[in-house]
Design an enzyme around this catalytic site. Structure first.
Site, PDB file in Angstrom:
ATOM      1  N   ASP B  37       0.811  -1.219   0.000  1.00 61.11           N
ATOM      2  CA  ASP B  37       0.000   0.000   0.000  1.00 61.11           C
ATOM      3  C   ASP B  37       0.845   1.270   0.000  1.00 61.11           C
ATOM      4  OD1 ASP B  37       1.029   0.010   2.533  1.00 61.11           O
ATOM      5  OD2 ASP B  37      -0.873  -0.141   3.581  1.00 61.11           O
ATOM      6  N   GLU B  39       3.292   2.031   2.393  1.00 58.40           N
ATOM      7  CA  GLU B  39       3.904   2.385   3.678  1.00 58.40           C
ATOM      8  C   GLU B  39       5.346   1.897   3.730  1.00 58.40           C
ATOM      9  OE1 GLU B  39       1.733   1.311   7.214  1.00 58.40           O
ATOM     10  OE2 GLU B  39       0.040   2.583   6.685  1.00 58.40           O
ATOM     11  N   ARG B  98      13.706  26.585   2.744  1.00 51.42           N
ATOM     12  CA  ARG B  98      13.402  27.872   2.094  1.00 51.42           C
ATOM     13  C   ARG B  98      12.019  28.379   2.501  1.00 51.42           C
ATOM     14  NH1 ARG B  98      14.829  25.793  -3.735  1.00 51.42           N
ATOM     15  NH2 ARG B  98      14.325  23.896  -2.594  1.00 51.42           N
ATOM     16  N   LYS B 191      20.197  44.572  -6.183  1.00 56.28           N
ATOM     17  CA  LYS B 191      19.353  44.834  -7.359  1.00 56.28           C
ATOM     18  C   LYS B 191      19.070  46.325  -7.474  1.00 56.28           C
ATOM     19  CE  LYS B 191      16.603  40.653  -7.854  1.00 56.28           C
ATOM     20  NZ  LYS B 191      15.358  40.000  -7.466  1.00 56.28           N
ATOM     21  N   ARG B 193      16.626  48.863  -9.771  1.00 58.51           N
ATOM     22  CA  ARG B 193      15.602  48.945 -10.806  1.00 58.51           C
ATOM     23  C   ARG B 193      15.588  50.381 -11.333  1.00 58.51           C
ATOM     24  NH1 ARG B 193      11.120  45.762 -11.893  1.00 58.51           N
ATOM     25  NH2 ARG B 193      11.459  44.638  -9.940  1.00 58.51           N
ATOM     26  N   ASP B 218      26.573  30.228  -2.888  1.00 56.30           N
ATOM     27  CA  ASP B 218      25.174  30.174  -2.450  1.00 56.30           C
ATOM     28  C   ASP B 218      24.903  28.801  -1.845  1.00 56.30           C
ATOM     29  OD1 ASP B 218      22.724  31.272  -1.928  1.00 56.30           O
ATOM     30  OD2 ASP B 218      22.104  31.505  -4.012  1.00 56.30           O
ATOM     31  N   SER B 222      18.781  25.089  -7.631  1.00 58.32           N
ATOM     32  CA  SER B 222      17.674  24.203  -7.967  1.00 58.32           C
ATOM     33  C   SER B 222      17.573  24.166  -9.502  1.00 58.32           C
ATOM     34  CB  SER B 222      16.410  24.708  -7.284  1.00 58.32           C
ATOM     35  OG  SER B 222      15.299  23.963  -7.667  1.00 58.32           O
TER      36      SER B 222
END
Lengths: 301, 301
Positions: B37, B39, B98, B191, B193, B218, B222
């Site tokens: 099942d 488990e 995260r 950053k 802008r 870092d 991902s």
């Protein structure tokens, strides 16, 4: 009474919808996504509806037990942060509850891990027909619900005075529950091993079931082996017809075929899982009214 | 000192083997199976070796984060029942870290759920380069390990005086750690802008990187988007070569291609996951000696 809202986990959309229709309770649909790396994400929208409300979180732990486990914790944690009046968690099927003790040295008690972790995040918990009552012993905020009387009432439309049989002594509380509710006789099956041939037979502890109809009751059918074997033995002992009532019909692999072949007339169950088997052999019995009565009892406290 | 044994979870066989070879510590291989099942089941054999011993449980939470979560709890619970002297849990990659705060109202803090649940079952915990230091703030039995100096030492074989750059202010402690260990300059990207065009640029906060080599450090790659973007911006600012050092190289989808295309010279990482990427672009740096030093410090306490 403060307002009540329902929040379903991803295995429990259908259950929550049925409960919502039966009781006119609004459902909040959780936002969810899966990150590319496999992490789950949930968010509860309409957060203003949570504050001061009674929140019923409902999630069942089959299929994908491990995903359901963390999702239940995520849902409960998210709800708690929104300051509800009270959280009631409904877990129709509690996974891992068959791992309720150390059978062999070196094992964990996973049922205890799962239950105790979840309990840290909720005020109250409802579970349907937990495999092992020992797991919830002394936990006053957990309630175990049995619906066998509803299932067996359906059997009574077909046959008048069946014997209720538990497949072993550990399941006897289930047979007793329904037999007492409906005024029927009950018993459990005992294994006998012939000391000379080694042959194993199973017979009712005390009752004679010859020419009688039998309802076997149990918490779970996984691959169907246990119930198929019990059915064959009961028929060998001369029983007329065998019906089965179980709370959690996982029915893995060819369980349905196995049960039919063993001679089961019909299987009665309830909607306790995230999957549903469409087969005329199986009857799903309505239980939402009963569930809601219990929820309201808890909420009222 | 009492004896020490290593117990790996199913994502950590290779890690445990390396650690065992480096340190001459015996490994106990867990018996495991999957029920029909779904488990999970585990059992720790050789239970007489656990009693009175220091047990190092090692399991990393990628891939299959949710399975790893419950397996860690199962392993720890099983070990505890065998009366060890002390349990030290190594979780090289802590999944869900995260999700370390409520970004949008209605979210859970899953990183906190995972960490705090695990901590109920162990005496000590080691984690490599947790995404958010906030998660372990005030938890004296959790130690966060950084290995960037080992990775950046490899970069120094290629280029003499690189600038260490964190891709944002939140990652600055990583750059500072390695820069101070190795006597290098460090900074983080900010950053900007443009108020009129809306164009976003990223520039080092204070240092001039024109004609200099850069190592971006870092915790995790991902799908590679963040690091690829940072690399492009750094090269646009006139940097000479860009190297990357990350602790957890998940490298999902076409992350490797994305990084190469952005202009990364080489990626340095360590064995922190249950998967390994075989590609000459990636160098896995040995860190087991350092890890063991920390384990022995904890065990000695």
């Amino acid at each position: 009474m403060s307002s009540i809202v329902l929040i379903p986990g991803r295995n429990a959309y259908r259950l929550a919808e049925k409960l919502s229709l039966t009781t006119n309770t609004p459902v909040i649909n959780v936002q969810r996504k899966l990150f590319p790396d496999g992490e789950h994400y949930i968010r509860i929208p309409g957060t203003e509806k949570i504050k001061g409300s009674t929140v019923i979180v409902i999630e069942t732990m089959y299929p994908r037990q491990n995903d359901a486990f963390i999702e239940i914790l995520m849902l409960l944690d998210a709800v708690r942060r929104l300051s509800p009046r009270k959280i009631v968690l409904i877990v129709p099927y509690l996974a891992y509850s068959r791992q309720d003790k150390v059978f062999l040295e070196g094992e964990p008690i996973t049922g205890k891990i799962v239950l105790e972790t979840i309990l840290k995040y909720t005020d109250h918990m409802l579970v349907y027909d937990i495999h092992s009552l020992k797991l919830i012993e002394g936990k006053s905020n957990v309630k175990n619900l049995l619906f066998f009387d509803l299932m067996v009432s359906k059997v009574l439309e077909k046959t008048r005075n069946p014997v209720i049989l538990a497949p072993d002594k550990g399941a006897l509380h289930r047979a007793k529950f329904v037999a007492e509710k409906l005024g029927l006789e009950y018993d459990y099956l005992v294994k006998h091993r012939d000391r000379i041939t080694g042959e194993v037979t199973m017979e009712p502890k005390t009752l004679d079931i010859k020419d009688r109809d039998v309802v076997i009751v149990d918490d779970i059918i996984s691959t169907g082996g246990t119930i198929a074997k019990a059915t064959r033995r009961v028929l060998e002992s001369g029983a007329r017809g065998v019906y089965v009532a179980v709370t959690h019909a996982l029915l893995i692999n060819n369980a349905i075929g196995k049960l039919k072949k063993a001679g089961v007339e019909k299987l009665y169950t309830i909607d306790s899982l995230g999957i549903r088997h469409e087969d005329s052999f199986i009857e799903y019995v309505d239980y939402y009214g009963r569930l809601w009565e219990t929820v309201l009892e808890i909420v009222g406290r």
